[in-house]
Write a protein that holds these residues in place. Structure first.
Motif, mmCIF file in Angstrom:
data_model
loop_
_atom_site.group_PDB
_atom_site.id
_atom_site.type_symbol
_atom_site.label_atom_id
_atom_site.label_comp_id
_atom_site.label_asym_id
_atom_site.label_seq_id
_atom_site.Cartn_x
_atom_site.Cartn_y
_atom_site.Cartn_z
ATOM 1 N N ASP A 252 0.832 -1.191 0.000
ATOM 2 C CA ASP A 252 0.000 0.000 0.000
ATOM 3 C C ASP A 252 0.869 1.243 0.000
ATOM 4 O O ASP A 252 1.613 1.492 0.930
ATOM 5 C CB ASP A 252 -0.886 0.039 1.239
ATOM 6 N N LEU B 90 9.903 3.320 2.474
ATOM 7 C CA LEU B 90 9.898 4.731 2.829
ATOM 8 C C LEU B 90 9.538 5.510 1.568
ATOM 9 O O LEU B 90 10.125 5.289 0.502
ATOM 10 C CB LEU B 90 11.286 5.147 3.324
ATOM 11 N N PHE C 121 13.869 -0.760 2.622
ATOM 12 C CA PHE C 121 14.869 -1.003 3.661
ATOM 13 C C PHE C 121 14.508 -2.246 4.463
ATOM 14 O O PHE C 121 13.343 -2.599 4.592
ATOM 15 C CB PHE C 121 14.984 0.209 4.601
ATOM 16 N N ASP D 236 15.429 -3.877 8.285
ATOM 17 C CA ASP D 236 16.082 -3.550 9.541
ATOM 18 C C ASP D 236 15.652 -4.514 10.637
ATOM 19 O O ASP D 236 14.488 -4.536 11.046
ATOM 20 C CB ASP D 236 15.749 -2.110 9.947
ATOM 21 N N VAL E 185 14.116 -3.031 13.962
ATOM 22 C CA VAL E 185 12.710 -2.653 13.856
ATOM 23 C C VAL E 185 11.837 -3.897 13.965
ATOM 24 O O VAL E 185 10.850 -3.916 14.707
ATOM 25 C CB VAL E 185 12.439 -1.930 12.513
ATOM 26 N N THR F 191 8.911 -4.507 16.831
ATOM 27 C CA THR F 191 7.487 -4.695 16.535
ATOM 28 C C THR F 191 7.023 -6.082 16.972
ATOM 29 O O THR F 191 5.904 -6.243 17.469
ATOM 30 C CB THR F 191 7.188 -4.498 15.042
ATOM 31 N N ARG G 43 3.003 -11.305 9.677
ATOM 32 C CA ARG G 43 3.553 -10.438 8.646
ATOM 33 C C ARG G 43 3.367 -9.003 9.117
ATOM 34 O O ARG G 43 2.426 -8.699 9.839
ATOM 35 C CB ARG G 43 2.739 -10.679 7.377
ATOM 36 N N GLN G 44 4.264 -8.144 8.733
ATOM 37 C CA GLN G 44 4.085 -6.748 9.113
ATOM 38 C C GLN G 44 4.514 -5.850 7.955
ATOM 39 O O GLN G 44 5.332 -6.237 7.135
ATOM 40 C CB GLN G 44 4.916 -6.412 10.338
ATOM 41 N N SER G 45 3.935 -4.698 7.883
ATOM 42 C CA SER G 45 4.371 -3.761 6.859
ATOM 43 C C SER G 45 4.447 -2.371 7.459
ATOM 44 O O SER G 45 3.554 -1.933 8.182
ATOM 45 C CB SER G 45 3.424 -3.782 5.667
ATOM 46 N N ILE G 46 5.536 -1.719 7.162
ATOM 47 C CA ILE G 46 5.768 -0.376 7.668
ATOM 48 C C ILE G 46 5.882 0.557 6.480
ATOM 49 O O ILE G 46 6.602 0.266 5.519
ATOM 50 C CB ILE G 46 7.074 -0.314 8.482
ATOM 51 N N LYS G 47 5.130 1.637 6.529
ATOM 52 C CA LYS G 47 5.274 2.662 5.502
ATOM 53 C C LYS G 47 5.699 3.948 6.194
ATOM 54 O O LYS G 47 5.000 4.436 7.074
ATOM 55 C CB LYS G 47 3.978 2.887 4.743
ATOM 56 N N ILE G 48 6.843 4.454 5.806
ATOM 57 C CA ILE G 48 7.321 5.714 6.366
ATOM 58 C C ILE G 48 7.170 6.789 5.314
ATOM 59 O O ILE G 48 7.651 6.618 4.188
ATOM 60 C CB ILE G 48 8.807 5.604 6.777
ATOM 61 N N GLU G 49 6.473 7.851 5.648
ATOM 62 C CA GLU G 49 6.449 9.002 4.754
ATOM 63 C C GLU G 49 7.444 10.003 5.317
ATOM 64 O O GLU G 49 7.415 10.291 6.515
ATOM 65 C CB GLU G 49 5.051 9.613 4.712
#
Lengths: 165, 165
Positions: free
Chosen positions: B76, B97, B108, B110, B113, B117, B130-136
DNA sequence: GTTATTGCAAATGATTTGCACAAGG
DNA sequence: CCTTGTGCAAATCATTTGCAATAAC
């Protein structure tokens, strides 16, 4: 509802040269009357119970307004409809865990996670504006005991379960 | 392209009683020929260059197949179209990111992180699937120097910039 | 009064689906 | 053969938009 919301919205409306309307008042009241996530269509349903005249278009337009005013946030739960989260005013940097067993959504705030991700961001040469973490997880209770309190709770409260897109 | 992909797909197809077709072969070749994210429509464009007969429907159906086989992942990025990421085989737990200045997407991985989490997940009584990280984030180079190497690079390579939904 | 807002219905746009024909095993 | 896959066009479905009427200020 936090009393600051109306003031912040009024301020936003004034600053932008927009207008206060009964529809906006009603929709804002409903949006922030609960801390639950919702879709545009669910909100439309709740709005219609209060005012049978308000149109779906106005609901969509008001949602966009609230998002722009940073009073409401869109979150991604992997569904086809956009989910709205009214809790970012109270918990500015919270994230979401979705249980794949029961569909329950758990909100959490964790400073250490925030620090770790911000660290990564700076290492990459950026400055964090906003981040969102979605954790999909299975219920440990269900695995161990064959039943899951979250599932029972959600059945009792009639919370919306997750749909796939 | 990693040679293991075709084998894993064949295995999946056999196990499910499905069939190998020229369209699937071609689409898979194209999907994994680059490490870039893409939308269904962009992929359709690339496929059409190779085979002018293949239909949009087949592209969508093959994408669903690849996602189900866990060879490809939907991510996403806050756009109206679903973005597909072919890099999870190589980097199983990477995250994204998004630069709000240039629209560039940086992947990335890491471990710290992930540990943080996962820690949160267990504390909440769940087990991470499962995990998803979105950094703006904004570009620090752009802020300090008035220009951003990522932006220059993306202009040069003609990468797709981010669109809002 | 002037301009923003609303309700309605139609448009949009990504994705999905029904169906008749083609092709894999 | 038998069943799955394909291409086509139509359907779907959430969301957006044009427009004439309405309401803020």
């Amino acid at each position: 509802m936090d009393s600051g919301i109306k003031e912040r919205l009024d301020e936003f409306i004034r600053r932008k040269g927009l207008r206060r309307t009964v529809q906006r008042e009603q929709i804002v009241d409903i949006v922030f009357s609960k801390d639950e996530h919702f879709t545009a269509d669910e909100l439309f349903g709740r709005v219609r119970k209060v005012d049978g005249e308000t149109s779906r278009a106005t609901v969509y337009r008001t949602l966009a307004l609230l998002v722009e005013a940073d009073l409401l946030r869109q979150i991604d739960l992997g569904e086809s409809q956009i989910t709205y989260d009214p809790n970012f005013l109270e918990k500015p940097s919270h994230n979401h865990l979705v249980c794949i067993d029961c569909g329950n959504i758990v909100e959490f705030e964790d400073g250490n996670v925030d620090i770790q991700t911000d660290c990564v961001t700076r290492r990459l040469g950026f400055r964090t504006i906003r981040q969102s973490i979605k954790i999909e997880a299975s219920c440990e209770q269900l695995r161990l005991n064959g039943r899951c309190q979250n599932l029972i709770d959600s059945r009792l409260s009639g919370k919306r379960l997750r749909r796939k897109r």
